[in-house]
Design a protein around this motif. Structure first.
Motif, PDB file in Angstrom:
ATOM      1  N   HIS A   1       0.994  -1.168  -0.115  1.00 42.48           N
ATOM      2  CA  HIS A   1       0.144   0.100  -0.150  1.00 42.48           C
ATOM      3  C   HIS A   1       0.781   1.348   0.001  1.00 42.48           C
ATOM      4  N   THR A   2       2.133   1.048   0.445  1.00 46.66           N
ATOM      5  CA  THR A   2       2.930   2.339   0.290  1.00 46.66           C
ATOM      6  C   THR A   2       4.393   1.677   0.354  1.00 46.66           C
ATOM      7  N   ALA A   3       5.279   2.632   0.080  1.00 42.88           N
ATOM      8  CA  ALA A   3       6.834   2.202  -0.082  1.00 42.88           C
ATOM      9  C   ALA A   3       7.706   2.576   1.202  1.00 42.88           C
ATOM     10  N   LEU A   4       8.606   1.875   1.498  1.00 44.30           N
ATOM     11  CA  LEU A   4       9.449   2.240   2.634  1.00 44.30           C
ATOM     12  C   LEU A   4       9.839   3.761   2.730  1.00 44.30           C
ATOM     13  N   VAL A   5      10.314   4.148   1.764  1.00 45.01           N
ATOM     14  CA  VAL A   5      10.533   5.656   1.658  1.00 45.01           C
ATOM     15  C   VAL A   5       9.425   6.577   2.150  1.00 45.01           C
ATOM     16  N   HIS A   6       8.246   6.191   1.878  1.00 48.29           N
ATOM     17  CA  HIS A   6       7.468   7.190   2.477  1.00 48.29           C
ATOM     18  C   HIS A   6       6.854   6.884   3.873  1.00 48.29           C
ATOM     19  N   GLU A   7       7.269   5.823   4.612  1.00 48.81           N
ATOM     20  CA  GLU A   7       7.245   5.585   5.948  1.00 48.81           C
ATOM     21  C   GLU A   7       8.443   6.196   6.838  1.00 48.81           C
ATOM     22  N   VAL A   8       9.238   6.431   6.252  1.00 55.27           N
ATOM     23  CA  VAL A   8      10.824   6.784   7.015  1.00 55.27           C
ATOM     24  C   VAL A   8      10.510   8.132   7.896  1.00 55.27           C
ATOM     25  N   GLY A   9       9.568   8.978   7.472  1.00 56.28           N
ATOM     26  CA  GLY A   9       9.059   9.931   8.396  1.00 56.28           C
ATOM     27  C   GLY A   9       8.502   9.558   9.862  1.00 56.28           C
ATOM     28  N   HIS A  10       8.076   8.338   9.837  1.00 51.89           N
ATOM     29  CA  HIS A  10       7.398   8.071  11.158  1.00 51.89           C
ATOM     30  C   HIS A  10       8.285   7.731  12.066  1.00 51.89           C
ATOM     31  N   LEU A  11       9.744   7.764  11.729  1.00 51.58           N
ATOM     32  CA  LEU A  11      10.973   7.466  12.531  1.00 51.58           C
ATOM     33  C   LEU A  11      10.743   8.630  13.571  1.00 51.58           C
ATOM     34  N   ALA A  12      10.457   9.761  13.157  1.00 50.84           N
ATOM     35  CA  ALA A  12      10.618  10.867  14.098  1.00 50.84           C
ATOM     36  C   ALA A  12       9.649  10.674  15.451  1.00 50.84           C
ATOM     37  N   ALA A  13       8.556   9.716  15.052  1.00 51.09           N
ATOM     38  CA  ALA A  13       7.740   9.344  16.391  1.00 51.09           C
ATOM     39  C   ALA A  13       8.394   8.479  17.346  1.00 51.09           C
ATOM     40  N   VAL A  14       9.407   7.497  16.867  1.00 53.91           N
ATOM     41  CA  VAL A  14      10.228   6.787  17.594  1.00 53.91           C
ATOM     42  C   VAL A  14      11.304   7.720  18.448  1.00 53.91           C
ATOM     43  N   ALA A  15      11.888   8.644  17.657  1.00 47.58           N
ATOM     44  CA  ALA A  15      12.883   9.709  18.322  1.00 47.58           C
ATOM     45  C   ALA A  15      11.913  10.350  19.208  1.00 47.58           C
ATOM     46  N   GLN A  16      10.848  10.874  19.242  1.00 49.45           N
ATOM     47  CA  GLN A  16       9.999  11.715  20.080  1.00 49.45           C
ATOM     48  C   GLN A  16       9.851  10.653  21.303  1.00 49.45           C
ATOM     49  N   ALA A  17       9.575   9.510  21.321  1.00 52.40           N
ATOM     50  CA  ALA A  17       9.304   8.632  22.296  1.00 52.40           C
ATOM     51  C   ALA A  17      10.479   8.397  23.110  1.00 52.40           C
ATOM     52  N   ALA A  18      11.547   8.208  22.404  1.00 51.67           N
ATOM     53  CA  ALA A  18      12.803   7.935  23.323  1.00 51.67           C
ATOM     54  C   ALA A  18      13.172   9.370  23.864  1.00 51.67           C
ATOM     55  N   ALA A  19      13.242  10.342  23.224  1.00 48.71           N
ATOM     56  CA  ALA A  19      13.646  11.672  23.855  1.00 48.71           C
ATOM     57  C   ALA A  19      12.695  12.048  25.067  1.00 48.71           C
ATOM     58  N   LEU A  20      11.447  11.552  25.059  1.00 44.79           N
ATOM     59  CA  LEU A  20      10.535  11.944  26.321  1.00 44.79           C
ATOM     60  C   LEU A  20      11.021  10.862  27.389  1.00 44.79           C
ATOM     61  N   TRP A  21      11.191   9.751  26.978  1.00 41.40           N
ATOM     62  CA  TRP A  21      11.476   8.769  27.975  1.00 41.40           C
ATOM     63  C   TRP A  21      12.943   9.311  28.553  1.00 41.40           C
ATOM     64  N   ALA A  22      13.938   9.562  27.818  1.00 43.95           N
ATOM     65  CA  ALA A  22      15.122  10.248  28.504  1.00 43.95           C
ATOM     66  C   ALA A  22      15.161  11.239  29.315  1.00 43.95           C
ATOM     67  N   LEU A  23      14.169  12.076  28.720  1.00 38.83           N
ATOM     68  CA  LEU A  23      13.984  13.445  29.816  1.00 38.83           C
ATOM     69  C   LEU A  23      13.237  13.102  31.041  1.00 38.83           C
ATOM     70  N   GLY A  24      12.162  12.081  31.006  1.00 37.79           N
ATOM     71  CA  GLY A  24      11.783  11.624  32.117  1.00 37.79           C
ATOM     72  C   GLY A  24      12.484  11.021  33.061  1.00 37.79           C
TER      73      GLY A  24
END
Length: 115
Positions: A76-99
């Motif tokens: 339904h989509t290509a990997l290249v179109h989904e790479v932007g969702h890595l920002a959500a992973v980065a946000q989760a990791a940053a919040l966890w580290a900050l917490g």
């Protein structure tokens, strides 16, 4: 966390104002993204509140990863179109580290300004 919040807000605003394929769905998603970006921005300036958003960020990252995987596997989509969702992973990791660096979670009395 502040940089990630700003990036999410910048990405959401054009969609919020109608730039995209499906205007209605895009605006609804952009509204969610703006709300999440504001939450992350607040946490960036009030890091003692980071732990409150950690579960939301991790659920969002997990759901985006799972739905992206399903959409890629089913073509339904290509990997290249989904790479932007890595920002959500980065946000989760940053919040966890900050917490983790801001100490213990707020008690109800402290959160209400009585502690």
């Amino acid at each position: 966390v502040a940089v990630l919040a700003a990036a999410q807000l910048v990405a959401a605003l054009p969609v919020l104002f109608g730039v995209g394929a499906d205007v209605h769905t895009g605006r609804e998603m952009a509204s969610f993204d703006v709300a999440l970006a504001v939450g992350f921005a607040i946490v960036a300036f009030r890091p003692e509140r980071a732990q409150a958003l950690v579960p939301v960020a991790f659920v969002l990252a997990a759901c985006l990863a799972a739905t992206s995987a399903v959409d890629i596997v089913s073509s339904h989509t290509a990997l290249v179109h989904e790479v932007g969702h890595l920002a959500a992973v980065a946000q989760a990791a940053a919040l966890w580290a900050l917490g983790r660096t801001t100490g213990r979670p707020l008690s109800a009395a402290t959160a209400a300004g009585r502690g």
